[in-house]
Write a protein that holds these residues in place. Structure first.
Motif, PDB file in Angstrom:
ATOM      1  N   UNK A  38      -2.099 -20.033 -15.909  1.00 23.49           N
ATOM      2  CA  UNK A  38      -1.581 -18.763 -15.456  1.00 23.49           C
ATOM      3  C   UNK A  38      -2.772 -17.892 -15.036  1.00 23.49           C
ATOM      4  N   UNK A  39      -2.637 -17.230 -13.890  1.00 29.44           N
ATOM      5  CA  UNK A  39      -3.701 -16.349 -13.403  1.00 29.44           C
ATOM      6  C   UNK A  39      -3.466 -14.936 -13.874  1.00 29.44           C
ATOM      7  N   UNK A  40      -4.517 -14.274 -14.291  1.00 29.94           N
ATOM      8  CA  UNK A  40      -4.391 -12.863 -14.634  1.00 29.94           C
ATOM      9  C   UNK A  40      -4.345 -12.060 -13.345  1.00 29.94           C
ATOM     10  N   UNK A  41      -3.872 -10.839 -13.434  1.00 30.35           N
ATOM     11  CA  UNK A  41      -3.809  -9.980 -12.256  1.00 30.35           C
ATOM     12  C   UNK A  41      -5.206  -9.732 -11.716  1.00 30.35           C
ATOM     13  N   UNK A  42      -6.178  -9.481 -12.601  1.00 29.04           N
ATOM     14  CA  UNK A  42      -7.550  -9.247 -12.150  1.00 29.04           C
ATOM     15  C   UNK A  42      -8.103 -10.446 -11.400  1.00 29.04           C
ATOM     16  N   UNK A  43      -7.878 -11.660 -11.928  1.00 24.26           N
ATOM     17  CA  UNK A  43      -8.372 -12.865 -11.274  1.00 24.26           C
ATOM     18  C   UNK A  43      -7.695 -13.055  -9.921  1.00 24.26           C
ATOM     19  N   UNK A  44      -6.390 -12.837  -9.873  1.00 26.75           N
ATOM     20  CA  UNK A  44      -5.674 -12.965  -8.596  1.00 26.75           C
ATOM     21  C   UNK A  44      -6.199 -11.964  -7.586  1.00 26.75           C
ATOM     22  N   UNK A  45      -6.396 -10.719  -8.037  1.00 23.35           N
ATOM     23  CA  UNK A  45      -6.899  -9.698  -7.129  1.00 23.35           C
ATOM     24  C   UNK A  45      -8.295 -10.036  -6.642  1.00 23.35           C
ATOM     25  N   UNK A  46      -9.173 -10.434  -7.555  1.00 24.81           N
ATOM     26  CA  UNK A  46     -10.546 -10.718  -7.142  1.00 24.81           C
ATOM     27  C   UNK A  46     -10.622 -11.930  -6.240  1.00 24.81           C
ATOM     28  N   UNK A  47      -9.624 -12.798  -6.292  1.00 25.21           N
ATOM     29  CA  UNK A  47      -9.625 -13.934  -5.372  1.00 25.21           C
ATOM     30  C   UNK A  47      -9.366 -13.473  -3.936  1.00 25.21           C
ATOM     31  N   UNK A  48      -8.773 -12.288  -3.792  1.00 23.57           N
ATOM     32  CA  UNK A  48      -8.564 -11.730  -2.467  1.00 23.57           C
ATOM     33  C   UNK A  48      -9.791 -10.991  -1.967  1.00 23.57           C
ATOM     34  N   UNK A  49     -10.505 -10.301  -2.863  1.00 23.42           N
ATOM     35  CA  UNK A  49     -11.591  -9.466  -2.380  1.00 23.42           C
ATOM     36  C   UNK A  49     -12.618  -9.205  -3.471  1.00 23.42           C
ATOM     37  N   UNK A  50     -13.854  -9.612  -3.246  1.00 19.89           N
ATOM     38  CA  UNK A  50     -14.938  -9.415  -4.206  1.00 19.89           C
ATOM     39  C   UNK A  50     -15.210  -7.939  -4.467  1.00 19.89           C
ATOM     40  N   UNK A  51     -14.972  -7.076  -3.504  1.00 16.25           N
ATOM     41  CA  UNK A  51     -15.242  -5.659  -3.660  1.00 16.25           C
ATOM     42  C   UNK A  51     -14.099  -4.907  -4.331  1.00 16.25           C
ATOM     43  N   UNK A  52     -13.122  -5.639  -4.822  1.00 13.39           N
ATOM     44  CA  UNK A  52     -11.940  -5.065  -5.461  1.00 13.39           C
ATOM     45  C   UNK A  52     -11.176  -4.128  -4.553  1.00 13.39           C
ATOM     46  N   UNK A  53     -11.184  -4.436  -3.265  1.00 13.36           N
ATOM     47  CA  UNK A  53     -10.375  -3.714  -2.292  1.00 13.36           C
ATOM     48  C   UNK A  53      -9.854  -4.749  -1.297  1.00 13.36           C
ATOM     49  N   UNK A  54      -8.547  -4.778  -1.113  1.00 15.68           N
ATOM     50  CA  UNK A  54      -7.931  -5.721  -0.197  1.00 15.68           C
ATOM     51  C   UNK A  54      -7.629  -4.986   1.089  1.00 15.68           C
ATOM     52  N   UNK A  55      -8.354  -5.280   2.142  1.00 13.50           N
ATOM     53  CA  UNK A  55      -8.162  -4.608   3.416  1.00 13.50           C
ATOM     54  C   UNK A  55      -7.347  -5.452   4.378  1.00 13.50           C
ATOM     55  N   UNK A  56      -6.865  -4.839   5.417  1.00  6.88           N
ATOM     56  CA  UNK A  56      -6.140  -5.545   6.462  1.00  6.88           C
ATOM     57  C   UNK A  56      -7.171  -6.204   7.363  1.00  6.88           C
ATOM     58  N   UNK A  57      -7.208  -7.519   7.342  1.00  3.08           N
ATOM     59  CA  UNK A  57      -8.196  -8.264   8.120  1.00  3.08           C
ATOM     60  C   UNK A  57      -7.538  -9.215   9.108  1.00  3.08           C
ATOM     61  N   UNK A  58      -6.351  -8.975   9.502  1.00  2.00           N
ATOM     62  CA  UNK A  58      -5.697  -9.855  10.461  1.00  2.00           C
ATOM     63  C   UNK A  58      -4.439 -10.457   9.862  1.00  2.00           C
ATOM     64  N   UNK A  59      -3.893 -11.435  10.553  1.00  2.00           N
ATOM     65  CA  UNK A  59      -2.664 -12.067  10.096  1.00  2.00           C
ATOM     66  C   UNK A  59      -1.503 -11.532  10.900  1.00  2.00           C
ATOM     67  N   UNK A  60      -0.319 -11.840  10.457  1.00  2.00           N
ATOM     68  CA  UNK A  60       0.886 -11.388  11.143  1.00  2.00           C
ATOM     69  C   UNK A  60       1.000  -9.876  10.994  1.00  2.00           C
TER      70      UNK A  60
ATOM     71  N   UNK B  92       3.202  -7.604  11.716  1.00  2.00           N
ATOM     72  CA  UNK B  92       4.433  -7.036  11.157  1.00  2.00           C
ATOM     73  C   UNK B  92       4.477  -7.222   9.642  1.00  2.00           C
ATOM     74  N   UNK B  93       4.140  -8.416   9.165  1.00  2.00           N
ATOM     75  CA  UNK B  93       4.159  -8.697   7.736  1.00  2.00           C
ATOM     76  C   UNK B  93       3.088  -7.880   7.005  1.00  2.00           C
ATOM     77  N   UNK B  94       1.909  -7.801   7.585  1.00  2.00           N
ATOM     78  CA  UNK B  94       0.830  -7.023   6.984  1.00  2.00           C
ATOM     79  C   UNK B  94       1.246  -5.555   6.901  1.00  2.00           C
ATOM     80  N   UNK B  95       1.848  -5.043   7.951  1.00  2.00           N
ATOM     81  CA  UNK B  95       2.313  -3.657   7.955  1.00  2.00           C
ATOM     82  C   UNK B  95       3.351  -3.393   6.887  1.00  2.00           C
ATOM     83  N   UNK B  96       4.277  -4.327   6.711  1.00  2.00           N
ATOM     84  CA  UNK B  96       5.324  -4.184   5.694  1.00  2.00           C
ATOM     85  C   UNK B  96       4.705  -4.173   4.298  1.00  2.00           C
ATOM     86  N   UNK B  97       3.791  -5.095   4.051  1.00  2.00           N
ATOM     87  CA  UNK B  97       3.146  -5.183   2.740  1.00  2.00           C
ATOM     88  C   UNK B  97       2.330  -3.926   2.468  1.00  2.00           C
TER      89      UNK B  97
END
Length: 126
Positions: free
Chosen positions: A1-23, A25-30
Motif C-alpha cells: 500500500x502506498x502512503x499519500x506522501x509517497x504517491x504525491x512525491x512520485x508525481x513531483x520531487x518539489x512537492x508541487x504537481x503542475x500541469x505539464x501536458x496531457x489531455x 480537458x482531463x487536466x482542466x477537470x482535475x
C-alpha cells in the motif's frame, strides 16, 4: 500500500504537481476539482485532502479514477505498466532501474515483470 506522501512525491520531487501536458480537458477537470487555491498547482495539502476526502465513494467512479491514474503509467497502452523507469524519468524522478524493478516486483502477483490494472488497484488500496 502506498502512503499519500509517497504517491504525491512520485508525481513531483518539489512537492508541487503542475500541469505539464496531457489531455487538456482531463487536466482542466482535475485541476478545477483539486486546485483549491487556483494557483495552477496541486500542492501536498490539496493532494492529501483530495485523496482523503475527494475521491468518489461510488465503485464505478473510483475505478475510473484509478484507471486514469494507471493510464498515466501505461505509456504504450497495452494494459501493463512495464516501462516504469522511463515514466518515472519523464516525470523528473531520479529512480534507478533497480528501484523500479523492486517497485514492480512488490506488486507483481503473476510474476510477469509488469503491473496490470488489478495489481495497480491493489497497490493503491488505502
Amino acid at each position: 500500500m502506498l502512503s499519500v506522501d509517497l504517491a504525491f512525491s512520485s508525481f513531483d520531487k518539489n512537492l508541487r504537481l503542475g500541469v505539464h501536458g496531457g489531455a487538456e480537458e482531463e487536466v482542466g477537470r482535475v485541476m478545477a476539482e483539486i486546485d483549491e487555491d487556483g494557483d495552477g498547482f496541486i500542492d501536498l495539502r490539496e493532494f492529501t485532502e483530495f485523496h482523503r476526502n475527494g475521491m468518489s465513494s461510488s465503485p464505478d467512479a473510483t475505478n475510473k479514477e484509478l484507471r486514469n491514474a494507471f493510464d498515466l503509467y501505461d505509456k504504450n497502452g497495452n494494459g501493463l505498466i512495464s516501462e516504469l523507469h522511463a515514466v518515472m524519468k519523464s516525470l523528473g524522478e531520479k529512480c534507478s532501474l533497480a528501484d523500479c524493478s523492486r517497485m514492480i516486483a512488490s506488486v507483481d502477483v503473476d510474476s510477469d515483470g509488469c503491473v496490470n490494472f488489478e495489481e495497480f488497484k491493489k497497490m493503491m488500496e488505502v
